[in-house]
Design a protein around this motif. Sequence first.
Motif, PDB file in Angstrom:
ATOM      1  N   LEU A   1      45.779  -5.240 -15.350  1.00 49.62           N
ATOM      2  CA  LEU A   1      46.062  -6.515 -14.687  1.00 49.62           C
ATOM      3  C   LEU A   1      47.202  -7.282 -15.344  1.00 49.62           C
ATOM      4  CD1 LEU A   1      42.416  -7.752 -13.996  1.00 49.62           C
ATOM      5  CD2 LEU A   1      44.150  -7.272 -12.255  1.00 49.62           C
ATOM      6  N   THR A   2      47.395  -7.113 -16.652  1.00 50.01           N
ATOM      7  CA  THR A   2      48.446  -7.862 -17.342  1.00 50.01           C
ATOM      8  C   THR A   2      49.844  -7.477 -16.890  1.00 50.01           C
ATOM      9  OG1 THR A   2      48.739  -6.311 -19.194  1.00 50.01           O
ATOM     10  CG2 THR A   2      46.997  -7.991 -19.415  1.00 50.01           C
ATOM     11  N   GLY A   3      49.966  -6.299 -16.273  1.00 52.19           N
ATOM     12  CA  GLY A   3      51.283  -5.821 -15.892  1.00 52.19           C
ATOM     13  C   GLY A   3      52.047  -5.172 -17.030  1.00 52.19           C
ATOM     14  N   GLN A   4      51.413  -5.088 -18.194  1.00 52.84           N
ATOM     15  CA  GLN A   4      52.048  -4.484 -19.358  1.00 52.84           C
ATOM     16  C   GLN A   4      51.701  -2.988 -19.424  1.00 52.84           C
ATOM     17  OE1 GLN A   4      53.988  -6.836 -21.289  1.00 52.84           O
ATOM     18  NE2 GLN A   4      53.389  -7.919 -19.437  1.00 52.84           N
ATOM     19  N   PRO A   5      52.527  -2.175 -20.067  1.00 46.20           N
ATOM     20  CA  PRO A   5      52.279  -0.725 -20.127  1.00 46.20           C
ATOM     21  C   PRO A   5      51.299  -0.356 -21.240  1.00 46.20           C
ATOM     22  CG  PRO A   5      54.356  -1.220 -21.201  1.00 46.20           C
ATOM     23  CD  PRO A   5      53.840  -2.531 -20.652  1.00 46.20           C
ATOM     24  N   ILE A   6      50.027  -0.689 -21.043  1.00 45.27           N
ATOM     25  CA  ILE A   6      49.012  -0.437 -22.052  1.00 45.27           C
ATOM     26  C   ILE A   6      47.740   0.115 -21.401  1.00 45.27           C
ATOM     27  CG2 ILE A   6      49.716  -1.939 -23.953  1.00 45.27           C
ATOM     28  CD1 ILE A   6      48.151  -4.217 -22.687  1.00 45.27           C
ATOM     29  N   GLY A   7      47.176   1.140 -22.033  1.00 42.29           N
ATOM     30  CA  GLY A   7      45.934   1.736 -21.560  1.00 42.29           C
ATOM     31  C   GLY A   7      44.725   1.085 -22.197  1.00 42.29           C
ATOM     32  N   GLY A   8      43.544   1.616 -21.907  1.00 46.02           N
ATOM     33  CA  GLY A   8      42.309   0.994 -22.350  1.00 46.02           C
ATOM     34  C   GLY A   8      41.671   1.679 -23.539  1.00 46.02           C
ATOM     35  N   GLY A   9      41.324   0.896 -24.556  1.00 49.88           N
ATOM     36  CA  GLY A   9      40.600   1.403 -25.709  1.00 49.88           C
ATOM     37  C   GLY A   9      39.829   0.273 -26.368  1.00 49.88           C
ATOM     38  N   LYS A  10      38.949   0.612 -27.290  1.00 48.84           N
ATOM     39  CA  LYS A  10      38.187  -0.405 -28.019  1.00 48.84           C
ATOM     40  C   LYS A  10      37.559   0.252 -29.235  1.00 48.84           C
ATOM     41  CE  LYS A  10      37.239  -4.853 -27.570  1.00 48.84           C
ATOM     42  NZ  LYS A  10      38.137  -5.919 -27.102  1.00 48.84           N
ATOM     43  N   GLY A  11      37.127  -0.552 -30.198  1.00 49.43           N
ATOM     44  CA  GLY A  11      36.512   0.031 -31.374  1.00 49.43           C
ATOM     45  C   GLY A  11      35.808  -1.008 -32.211  1.00 49.43           C
ATOM     46  N   GLY A  12      35.344  -0.580 -33.379  1.00 54.60           N
ATOM     47  CA  GLY A  12      34.692  -1.520 -34.265  1.00 54.60           C
ATOM     48  C   GLY A  12      33.690  -0.858 -35.180  1.00 54.60           C
ATOM     49  N   SER A  13      32.790  -1.690 -35.707  1.00 56.92           N
ATOM     50  CA  SER A  13      31.787  -1.219 -36.647  1.00 56.92           C
ATOM     51  C   SER A  13      30.604  -2.171 -36.640  1.00 56.92           C
ATOM     52  CB  SER A  13      32.381  -1.137 -38.059  1.00 56.92           C
ATOM     53  OG  SER A  13      31.380  -0.831 -39.013  1.00 56.92           O
TER      54      SER A  13
ATOM     55  N   TYR B   1      46.611   3.583 -25.728  1.00 63.07           N
ATOM     56  CA  TYR B   1      45.342   2.859 -25.764  1.00 63.07           C
ATOM     57  C   TYR B   1      45.557   1.523 -26.460  1.00 63.07           C
ATOM     58  CZ  TYR B   1      43.971   7.789 -25.344  1.00 63.07           C
ATOM     59  OH  TYR B   1      43.879   9.096 -24.980  1.00 63.07           O
ATOM     60  N   LYS B   2      44.931   0.473 -25.931  1.00 63.96           N
ATOM     61  CA  LYS B   2      45.074  -0.861 -26.511  1.00 63.96           C
ATOM     62  C   LYS B   2      43.756  -1.606 -26.361  1.00 63.96           C
ATOM     63  CE  LYS B   2      47.531  -4.174 -28.326  1.00 63.96           C
ATOM     64  NZ  LYS B   2      46.381  -4.421 -29.212  1.00 63.96           N
ATOM     65  N   GLY B   3      43.263  -2.139 -27.463  1.00 63.45           N
ATOM     66  CA  GLY B   3      42.020  -2.900 -27.422  1.00 63.45           C
ATOM     67  C   GLY B   3      41.564  -3.237 -28.821  1.00 63.45           C
ATOM     68  N   GLY B   4      40.742  -4.250 -28.920  1.00 61.17           N
ATOM     69  CA  GLY B   4      40.372  -4.798 -30.212  1.00 61.17           C
ATOM     70  C   GLY B   4      39.356  -3.992 -30.991  1.00 61.17           C
ATOM     71  N   LEU B   5      39.172  -4.431 -32.232  1.00 59.85           N
ATOM     72  CA  LEU B   5      38.137  -3.923 -33.122  1.00 59.85           C
ATOM     73  C   LEU B   5      37.123  -5.045 -33.327  1.00 59.85           C
ATOM     74  CD1 LEU B   5      40.423  -2.276 -35.836  1.00 59.85           C
ATOM     75  CD2 LEU B   5      39.100  -1.064 -34.075  1.00 59.85           C
ATOM     76  N   ARG B   6      35.848  -4.737 -33.164  1.00 58.52           N
ATOM     77  CA  ARG B   6      34.785  -5.727 -33.334  1.00 58.52           C
ATOM     78  C   ARG B   6      33.932  -5.344 -34.531  1.00 58.52           C
ATOM     79  NH1 ARG B   6      30.944  -7.715 -28.388  1.00 58.52           N
ATOM     80  NH2 ARG B   6      33.013  -8.470 -27.764  1.00 58.52           N
ATOM     81  N   PHE B   7      33.799  -6.252 -35.497  1.00 57.32           N
ATOM     82  CA  PHE B   7      32.911  -6.046 -36.639  1.00 57.32           C
ATOM     83  C   PHE B   7      31.716  -6.978 -36.475  1.00 57.32           C
ATOM     84  CE2 PHE B   7      36.579  -4.790 -39.782  1.00 57.32           C
ATOM     85  CZ  PHE B   7      36.775  -3.608 -39.070  1.00 57.32           C
ATOM     86  N   HIS B   8      30.586  -6.408 -36.106  1.00 55.64           N
ATOM     87  CA  HIS B   8      29.381  -7.211 -35.844  1.00 55.64           C
ATOM     88  C   HIS B   8      28.169  -6.281 -35.884  1.00 55.64           C
ATOM     89  CE1 HIS B   8      26.480  -9.723 -33.598  1.00 55.64           C
ATOM     90  NE2 HIS B   8      27.200 -10.736 -34.046  1.00 55.64           N
ATOM     91  N   PRO B   9      27.021  -6.749 -36.387  1.00 56.77           N
ATOM     92  CA  PRO B   9      25.847  -5.879 -36.471  1.00 56.77           C
ATOM     93  C   PRO B   9      25.404  -5.264 -35.147  1.00 56.77           C
ATOM     94  CG  PRO B   9      25.499  -7.889 -37.728  1.00 56.77           C
ATOM     95  CD  PRO B   9      26.780  -8.078 -36.975  1.00 56.77           C
ATOM     96  N   SER B  10      25.756  -5.895 -34.028  1.00 58.77           N
ATOM     97  CA  SER B  10      25.325  -5.395 -32.718  1.00 58.77           C
ATOM     98  C   SER B  10      26.155  -4.225 -32.212  1.00 58.77           C
ATOM     99  CB  SER B  10      25.396  -6.525 -31.682  1.00 58.77           C
ATOM    100  OG  SER B  10      26.746  -6.923 -31.467  1.00 58.77           O
ATOM    101  N   VAL B  11      27.251  -3.905 -32.878  1.00 60.36           N
ATOM    102  CA  VAL B  11      28.162  -2.871 -32.363  1.00 60.36           C
ATOM    103  C   VAL B  11      27.495  -1.502 -32.381  1.00 60.36           C
ATOM    104  CG1 VAL B  11      30.305  -1.623 -32.821  1.00 60.36           C
ATOM    105  CG2 VAL B  11      30.261  -4.115 -32.943  1.00 60.36           C
ATOM    106  N   ASN B  12      27.535  -0.845 -31.229  1.00 58.76           N
ATOM    107  CA  ASN B  12      27.030   0.523 -31.087  1.00 58.76           C
ATOM    108  C   ASN B  12      27.860   1.226 -30.025  1.00 58.76           C
ATOM    109  OD1 ASN B  12      26.025  -0.314 -28.536  1.00 58.76           O
ATOM    110  ND2 ASN B  12      24.059  -0.905 -29.432  1.00 58.76           N
TER     111      ASN B  12
END
Length: 460
Positions: free
Chosen positions: A131-143, A103-114
């Motif tokens: 699409l990047t052609g790199q061996p990475i899956g999908g993930g995301k997170g934050g607070s 899994y690969k994806g950013g962390l977002r810190f913002h009041p709107s995160v749910n």
Amino acid sequence: MKTLEEVQDIHMESAKVYVDELFEKVQQRNPNEAEFHQAVKEVFESLIPVLAKNPEYIEQSVLDRMVEPERMIIFRVPWVDDQGKTQVNRGFRVQFNSAIGPYKGGLRFHPSVNGSIVKFLGFEQIFKNSLTGQPIGGGKGGSDFDPKGKSDVEIMRFCQSFMAELSKHIGPYTDVPAGDIGVGAREIGYLFGEYKKIRGTFEAGVLTGKAIGYGGSLGRKEATGYGTVYFVDEMLKAQKESFDGSTVVVSGSGNVSIYAMEKATQLGAKVVACSDSSGYIYDENGIDIDLVKQLKEVESKRIHEYVETHPEAVFVANHADIWSVACDIALPCATQNEIDKEAAEQLVANGVKAVGEGANMPSTLDAIDVFLKNNVLFAPAKAANAGGVAVSALEMAQNSARLSWTFEEVDVKLQNIMRDIYQNSMEASVEYGAPGNLVVGANIAGFTKVADAMVSQGVI
């Protein structure tokens, strides 16, 4: 006996029924998650011809599985502010799909995160990473934590508490978070330090977006903004157009926006407007990018202070109105759904010829329809803003090999990746009967790679 065309029509209708029924199930299963519904609907509508041509995807419920996260983690994040009061935020990590890599994806810190925001971002990340052609899956997170107005010590305490839980679920071969809105080098540093303390090992590849001194990659800071412009440049060149001599409007004034402005300017464009949440500035002489960097990256000030140095510029205290500024090229680089139907119609009326999405899902579905119906060149986010995660994957590769590439080496790789994404998206749009529609092309090109991997790995 049915003709080939009749058989194709039957398959197409069957695929449409399947997609409609599945989308209804998604809405029922995920109530009150408007952003997630929007992201899913946009992808689903593109995939009907793919499902019709490849009925095994339906038979093996590939899309049913893809739209359901492999894992959704929600956790409490308690921390103590500078007044000694205990604060509590909510943390999220969605591990959506690992068919082609961790899994690969950013962390977002913002009041709107749910939950809805995190899921829409994670779902989009599946296709973007593919699409990047790199061996990475999908993930995301934050607070829903807001770093604005917090001291460095408060941010450190929060990041340490956040990582105390997140560390249980990530690793270089499991899940590799990065930064997003509200999470820059400072936050990544605090998160990495706490992970290192908890695990007792120096695993450089567990986070990307790190500072250069401990495993970061040159070019990562610039990658999303530069990549957006590289993709739009490919789109323009195919139509014998270019950035050179064009007027550009860029929303936002954060990391993505600043480096999209910088690269567009290097390619000969004049950027006349940018924004933050307080409003936007218009400078008919061209935005002073060095000043914006100073205000935003060094001094953490609001964009209206630009006019103190450039009194000829104008500040307007409504950031949404930035799309009323006439331009040849619009680069929405702020946040989701910042361009609605009305804003899109205003851009078209003012003669915009190309739109490149630097943010995640910055245009509503109605806005996208306006652009496509008016023959505006449109670069969708999952293709155009993939440069950031592409260079994050390059950072992972450097960490694994224990080496560092020069800025020029990374930049050349980024340009090649963005060129390949454009070409693959364009080829997919042609193959499936929507030539030139990069929304369709990017969705299909991203989907088929992941879908084929899922079929190969069985029902898991």
